[in-house]
Design a protein around this motif. Structure first.
Motif, mmCIF file in Angstrom:
data_model
loop_
_atom_site.group_PDB
_atom_site.id
_atom_site.type_symbol
_atom_site.label_atom_id
_atom_site.label_comp_id
_atom_site.label_asym_id
_atom_site.label_seq_id
_atom_site.Cartn_x
_atom_site.Cartn_y
_atom_site.Cartn_z
ATOM 1 N N ASN A 1 0.787 -1.233 0.000
ATOM 2 C CA ASN A 1 0.000 0.000 0.000
ATOM 3 C C ASN A 1 0.818 1.282 0.000
ATOM 4 N N GLY A 2 1.998 1.266 0.517
ATOM 5 C CA GLY A 2 2.850 2.438 0.370
ATOM 6 C C GLY A 2 3.373 3.049 1.642
ATOM 7 N N SER A 3 4.580 3.510 1.527
ATOM 8 C CA SER A 3 5.246 4.285 2.549
ATOM 9 C C SER A 3 5.985 5.382 1.790
ATOM 10 N N VAL A 4 5.796 6.623 2.175
ATOM 11 C CA VAL A 4 6.297 7.741 1.380
ATOM 12 C C VAL A 4 7.217 8.620 2.201
ATOM 13 N N LYS A 5 8.367 8.925 1.619
ATOM 14 C CA LYS A 5 9.284 9.905 2.193
ATOM 15 C C LYS A 5 8.971 11.242 1.512
ATOM 16 N N ILE A 6 8.817 12.283 2.325
ATOM 17 C CA ILE A 6 8.407 13.598 1.826
ATOM 18 C C ILE A 6 9.499 14.609 2.145
ATOM 19 N N GLN A 7 9.779 15.460 1.165
ATOM 20 C CA GLN A 7 10.778 16.501 1.376
ATOM 21 C C GLN A 7 10.373 17.744 0.588
ATOM 22 N N PHE A 8 10.515 18.910 1.213
ATOM 23 C CA PHE A 8 10.310 20.171 0.506
ATOM 24 C C PHE A 8 11.011 21.296 1.259
ATOM 25 N N THR A 9 11.282 22.372 0.548
ATOM 26 C CA THR A 9 11.939 23.542 1.122
ATOM 27 C C THR A 9 10.964 24.709 1.117
ATOM 28 N N VAL A 10 10.913 25.413 2.224
ATOM 29 C CA VAL A 10 10.052 26.586 2.356
ATOM 30 C C VAL A 10 10.945 27.804 2.550
ATOM 31 N N THR A 11 10.697 28.847 1.748
ATOM 32 C CA THR A 11 11.478 30.080 1.794
ATOM 33 C C THR A 11 10.542 31.250 1.993
ATOM 34 N N TYR A 12 10.940 32.192 2.837
ATOM 35 C CA TYR A 12 10.142 33.399 3.035
ATOM 36 C C TYR A 12 10.185 34.230 1.762
ATOM 37 N N ALA A 13 9.037 34.614 1.267
ATOM 38 C CA ALA A 13 8.928 35.335 -0.002
ATOM 39 C C ALA A 13 9.006 36.836 0.235
ATOM 40 N N THR A 14 10.198 37.334 0.442
ATOM 41 C CA THR A 14 10.371 38.759 0.659
ATOM 42 C C THR A 14 10.371 39.493 -0.678
ATOM 43 N N THR A 15 9.793 40.669 -0.702
ATOM 44 C CA THR A 15 9.766 41.464 -1.929
ATOM 45 C C THR A 15 11.005 42.334 -2.048
ATOM 46 N N THR A 16 11.790 42.387 -0.989
ATOM 47 C CA THR A 16 13.036 43.141 -1.014
ATOM 48 C C THR A 16 14.181 42.181 -0.756
ATOM 49 N N ASN A 17 15.373 42.648 -0.904
ATOM 50 C CA ASN A 17 16.544 41.815 -0.622
ATOM 51 C C ASN A 17 17.095 42.104 0.758
ATOM 52 N N ARG A 18 16.213 42.379 1.699
ATOM 53 C CA ARG A 18 16.649 42.673 3.062
ATOM 54 C C ARG A 18 17.197 41.410 3.708
ATOM 55 N N PHE A 19 18.380 41.527 4.293
ATOM 56 C CA PHE A 19 19.027 40.376 4.921
ATOM 57 C C PHE A 19 18.220 39.834 6.086
ATOM 58 N N ASP A 20 17.440 40.688 6.748
ATOM 59 C CA ASP A 20 16.728 40.253 7.944
ATOM 60 C C ASP A 20 15.488 39.423 7.627
ATOM 61 N N GLN A 21 15.109 39.343 6.365
ATOM 62 C CA GLN A 21 13.945 38.543 6.016
ATOM 63 C C GLN A 21 14.311 37.312 5.205
ATOM 64 N N ASN A 22 15.571 37.062 5.009
ATOM 65 C CA ASN A 22 16.002 35.873 4.286
ATOM 66 C C ASN A 22 15.989 34.688 5.243
ATOM 67 N N TYR A 23 15.065 33.773 4.995
ATOM 68 C CA TYR A 23 15.009 32.574 5.819
ATOM 69 C C TYR A 23 14.420 31.447 4.997
ATOM 70 N N SER A 24 15.005 30.272 5.150
ATOM 71 C CA SER A 24 14.578 29.099 4.414
ATOM 72 C C SER A 24 14.785 27.879 5.302
ATOM 73 N N ALA A 25 13.913 26.890 5.169
ATOM 74 C CA ALA A 25 14.044 25.644 5.934
ATOM 75 C C ALA A 25 13.574 24.485 5.070
ATOM 76 N N THR A 26 14.240 23.352 5.218
ATOM 77 C CA THR A 26 13.850 22.137 4.509
ATOM 78 C C THR A 26 13.163 21.206 5.498
ATOM 79 N N PHE A 27 12.036 20.667 5.072
ATOM 80 C CA PHE A 27 11.227 19.786 5.918
ATOM 81 C C PHE A 27 11.293 18.364 5.373
ATOM 82 N N TYR A 28 11.394 17.413 6.293
ATOM 83 C CA TYR A 28 11.464 16.000 5.946
ATOM 84 C C TYR A 28 10.403 15.248 6.749
ATOM 85 N N GLY A 29 9.805 14.263 6.120
ATOM 86 C CA GLY A 29 8.837 13.438 6.832
ATOM 87 C C GLY A 29 8.647 12.113 6.124
ATOM 88 N N THR A 30 8.106 11.160 6.843
ATOM 89 C CA THR A 30 7.800 9.850 6.286
ATOM 90 C C THR A 30 6.453 9.415 6.834
#
Length: 179
Positions: free
Chosen positions: A142-171
């Motif tokens: 029936n299945g077992s699934v490994k899940i992975q994705f990256t989430v990044t804050y969508a800043t409209t400027t290139n401000r250093f204080d809003q640059n953040y990204s994280a990768t999520f893993y799950g099974t």
């Protein structure tokens, strides 16, 4: 009596000398500079914290929904056994929600249940990328699934204080429901 035309005694003048005025201006400028620096530091810290909170909460919510959907599914149909894809499709126990499909469109993680329209699971403040589903199950299970994705804050400027990204893993593994 004779009146004196000029007074021999100097009268005290009220006011500031130029040196006193310059010292006052320098001290005031330093005080304002310090206050502005502290306020800017707090503003940058708050913006960074907002970016972190948004990424973490959206990523956690998406991962929770993905893993719960797989656990409550009848079977994983896509990806096939030992394959990796950017789309996850599962069959459910309800005809109205089969198939349930997760995919990525325009940086948003989406879910489509049955014949309903796709619904975005993430808001426009974040961008999801590197979405991957790996079916870990053996053939004809029936299945077992490994899940992975990256989430990044969508800043409209290139401000250093809003640059953040994280990768999520799950099974998640499909659980059989006894009927």
């Amino acid at each position: 009596m004779t009146q004196k035309l000029f007074s021999t005694k100097k009268s005290a003048q009220s006011g500031f000398t130029l040196i006193e005025l310059l010292i006052y201006v320098v001290i005031t400028s330093m005080l304002f500079g310090t206050v502005i620096t502290v306020l800017l530091t707090f503003t940058h810290a708050r913006a960074k914290q907002q970016a972190i909170i948004e990424v973490e909460s959206q990523g956690d919510a998406a991962m929770t929904l993905l893993t719960q959907t797989v656990r409550n599914a009848n079977a994983v149909t896509t990806p096939s056994s030992s394959a990796t894809t950017t789309t996850l499709s599962v069959t459910t126990y309800l005809a109205s929600t089969t198939p349930t499909v997760f995919d990525l469109a325009g940086g948003a993680l989406r879910i489509t249940e049955g014949t309903n329209a796709a619904i975005s699971l993430t808001n426009d403040q974040i961008i999801v990328s590197n979405l991957a589903f790996l079916n870990l199950a053996r053939p004809n299970t029936n299945g077992s699934v490994k899940i992975q994705f990256t989430v990044t804050y969508a800043t409209t400027t290139n401000r250093f204080d809003q640059n953040y990204s994280a990768t999520f893993y799950g099974t998640a593994t499909v659980h059989h429901i006894l009927q």
